[in-house]
Design an enzyme around this catalytic site. Structure first.
Site, PDB file in Angstrom:
ATOM      1  CB  SER A 126      -0.938   0.004   1.208  1.00 52.26           C
ATOM      2  OG  SER A 126      -0.208  -0.016   2.421  1.00 52.26           O
TER       3      SER A 126
ATOM      4  CG  ASP B  83       2.054  -2.782   7.551  1.00 44.45           C
ATOM      5  OD1 ASP B  83       1.592  -2.388   6.465  1.00 44.45           O
ATOM      6  OD2 ASP B  83       1.974  -3.961   7.930  1.00 44.45           O
TER       7      ASP B  83
ATOM      8  CG  ASP C 282       3.948  -4.362   3.141  1.00 41.05           C
ATOM      9  OD1 ASP C 282       4.025  -4.970   4.222  1.00 41.05           O
ATOM     10  OD2 ASP C 282       2.869  -4.117   2.570  1.00 41.05           O
TER      11      ASP C 282
ATOM     12  CG  ASP D  99       5.315  -6.015   8.047  1.00 39.93           C
ATOM     13  OD1 ASP D  99       5.483  -5.850   9.262  1.00 39.93           O
ATOM     14  OD2 ASP D  99       4.213  -6.307   7.540  1.00 39.93           O
TER      15      ASP D  99
ATOM     16  CE  LYS E 181      -5.900  -1.401   0.642  1.00 36.08           C
ATOM     17  NZ  LYS E 181      -4.506  -1.128   1.076  1.00 36.08           N
TER      18      LYS E 181
ATOM     19  CE1 TYR F 285      -7.773  -5.027   0.914  1.00 36.69           C
ATOM     20  CE2 TYR F 285      -6.908  -5.992   2.925  1.00 36.69           C
ATOM     21  CZ  TYR F 285      -6.731  -5.239   1.786  1.00 36.69           C
ATOM     22  OH  TYR F 285      -5.492  -4.695   1.513  1.00 36.69           O
TER      23      TYR F 285
END
Length: 617
Positions: free
Chosen positions: A89, A100, A102, A157, A218, A227
């Site tokens: 995202s 978060d 990625d 992450d 989303k 989702y």
């Protein structure tokens, strides 16, 4: 006449520019998304950039340190480099408050994955201000090895890929297929997220339009409970690919029009025709690429959505017949709403209304309760059980049990219980809520965001080490703490069907859970319970929802299983021959002639059934 540019695998449906009305609707969509708190403040976005730049500097120093430890020449140390890139995202530009990041760390060939888990955290701590690292959890044995980091208020992450090159500059082009040579499967999975995201952005005509439409889709998917890959629904990548495909078909449209066309086309998409952004490409690796003509497993995908980067894979292989039915039903509802929004009879706010899965969804539910005597064990065990829930759904679908839809809720509910005796502990492990701690809020699995639970749910439990401690946790007051996570499946019966027998899929589901090599009967438990909508726990209902009330007509009927205290038992998976049983309470308030119990023992257990009925209430 000049030919129209083609985006994707087919020519566009329309190259029409947006009308004034469409632009007005686009503006109102943007306003609504802001009101829904879908955008974070600019200062928080700047903070993310600062943190990512810190990660870049730490990565370069980490790579240099590993080179020095291995005695490499100074020229190699100086030029080794190291690169931090993002995906998901954040990379797509559709992140919101609390999202978060990625992140992928790329290192040259002298740096191994073992080096990453051993040395990167120490380097990060050394180069960070005191207190910047608020939490760090490494899971090196996950299917995709990961470090979960809470750094300066931001969740990150961290994945790692070792490239078979001597130097990794900051501007390295990751779209080059040659970089994939020499990667092991874990490296390939780690780098694939960034490659898919970059390909996606390169394949849409207008990135700004794509981002606005994707934010809307989303948010809609999350609010409507469709989702989440683990429970059999599309994840973020799959929804993004679908939106990108609509952008290709309407290259000049604004965001509001893309959202409208998305629901209009996707609710009637001729599945299993795949959604693809480009033709599937061959590459230099001996790896599997999605091909339903070659692989029977690929042919069984009911809603194939194919990633654009080599090696192309199906992002929706977990979708079942039931979850497909639910997804299409929600797409149809949204398509009808879009017609009303475009005529001014409804607003964008109506599109984002939350689903009422528990208050208006179904009459009958199946509760899957994973329980452990320690928090550490529950992190992994609940993830393992969650990873099997979609198999239970598929088993129910294939059992010809009279179930039209088995609809899994896309989140689990985590509860804490305190008990005085082993008997009370046993009651909790068997599903009772009588001893739930009332001053600890029930959290859903997505609210808790436990990295070990998440990793285990993504089919990585097999590689994680379960704690070996036996016995419930005991507090200073002597009470024993037990942890449970409950997953709910809404059951819709086939119209006119006069029986319900799901004994076989439930037994098979329990077998799959209990055959996990690290299962410990002194530590873990899994139980499956039927419950009517009016018997659901109050903590599953969202704001504005009320628990259904048992109708007067139902009160006057013959007593239900729960009322009579009759308890249905399923043969224990380890002892079919003697019909030795595990407890399986049924509190489906259905007349006995509508609930057919096949090859099950029925035992009168008034006290146990009453305790379960009270706990479920």
């Amino acid at each position: 006449m000049a030919s129209q540019q083609q985006w994707g695998v087919t020519p566009p449906i329309s190259n029409a520019a947006p009308t004034e009305k469409e632009l007005e609707l686009n503006d109102s969509l943007l306003v609504e998304l802001k009101q829904q708190d879908n955008f974070e403040p600019p200062e928080d976005t700047e903070k993310r950039k600062v943190v990512l730049e810190k990660m870049q500097k730490v990565t370069e120093e980490f790579v240099r340190q590993v080179a020095r430890k291995k005695g490499l020449p100074q020229s190699v140390v100086d030029n080794a480099g190291g690169k931090v890139t993002t995906f998901g995202s954040y990379r797509l530009g559709v992140y919101g408050p609390g999202s978060d990041i990625d992140t992928l760390i790329l290192a040259p060939k002298h740096v191994t994955r073992e080096d990453f888990f051993e040395h990167f955290p120490a380097t990060l701590e050394k180069m960070s201000a005191a207190g910047a690292i608020e939490e760090l959890t490494a899971v090196p044995d996950a299917y995709t090895p990961i470090i979960k980091l809470h750094y300066s208020g931001i969740d990150i992450d961290l994945l790692f890929t070792r490239l078979a090159v001597a130097s990794v500059p900051r501007d390295m082009d990751l779209t080059l297929k040659s970089l994939l040579r020499g990667l092991d499967e874990a490296d390939l999975r780690s780098i694939n997220g960034t490659r898919v995201t970059d390909e996606m952005l390169a394949l849409v005509p207008q990135s700004k339009t794509f981002r606005l439409a994707l934010r809307a889709v989303k948010l809609w998917a999350q609010r409507r409970g469709v989702y989440g890959n683990v429970m059999g629904f599309p994840g973020g990548v799959a929804w993004a690919i679908m939106v990108a495909r609509i952008c290709q078909l309407y290259p000049m449209a604004c965001g509001a029009t893309i959202v409208s066309k998305f629901f209009n086309l996707m609710h009637s998409w001729p599945w299993p025709r795949p959604v693809m952004l480009k033709e599937i490409e061959d590459g230099p690796l001996p790896v599997r690429v999605w091909n339903p003509t070659l692989y029977p497993g690929d042919k069984r995908h009911v809603m194939p959505i194919i990633t654009p980067a080599y090696p192309s894979m199906c992002a929706t292989h977990n979708i079942s017949i039931s979850t497909q039915t639910v997804i299409v039903r929600e797409l149809k509802r949204a398509n009808e709403l879009m017609g009303l929004i475009f005529t001014g009879k409804k607003s964008w706010k109506d599109l984002f209304e939350r689903q009422r899965f528990f208050s208006e969804g179904y009459k009958y539910y199946l509760s899957v309760i994973a329980a452990s005597r320690t928090k550490e064990a529950q992190q992994i065990w609940s993830g393992l059980v969650q990873s099997k829930v979609r198999r239970l759904v598929s088993g129910i679908e294939q059992s010809e049990a009279g179930v039209r839809i088995a609809h899994p809720f896309n989140k689990g509910f985590e509860r804490v219980h305190q008990c005085n005796t082993e008997e009370e502990v046993d009651a909790v492990l068997q599903g009772s809520l009588e001893y739930q701690v009332t001053d600890i809020k029930t959290e859903t699995t997505d609210e808790n965001k436990d990295i070990k639970q998440t990793v285990a749910a993504e089919d990585s439990a097999e590689t994680q080490q379960m704690p070996t401690t036996n016995g419930a946790e005991a507090g200073t007051d002597g009470k024993k703490t037990v942890y449970t996570t409950t997953f709910y499946i809404g059951i819709e019966l086939v119209e006119g069907h006069k029986s319900l027998d799901i004994s076989w899929p439930v037994t098979d589901f329990k077998r799959q859970c209990l055959e996990w090599p690290q299962y410990n009967q002194e530590l873990n438990s899994v139980r499956t319970v039927h419950v009517r909508n009016y018997g659901l726990p109050l903590d599953v209902f969202g704001p504005g929802e009320t628990r259904p009330v048992k109708s007067k007509k139902s009160v006057n009927k013959k007593r239900s299983f729960a009322d009579t205290g009759i308890e249905v038992r399923i043969p224990h998976v380890r002892d079919y021959s003697t019909n030795c049983c595990e407890r399986f309470s049924s509190i489906l308030d259905v007349p006995h002639h509508l609930f057919q119990v096949t090859s099950l023992r029925v035992q009168n257990a008034t006290n146990g059934a009453k305790r379960q009925a009270n706990g479920a209430g």
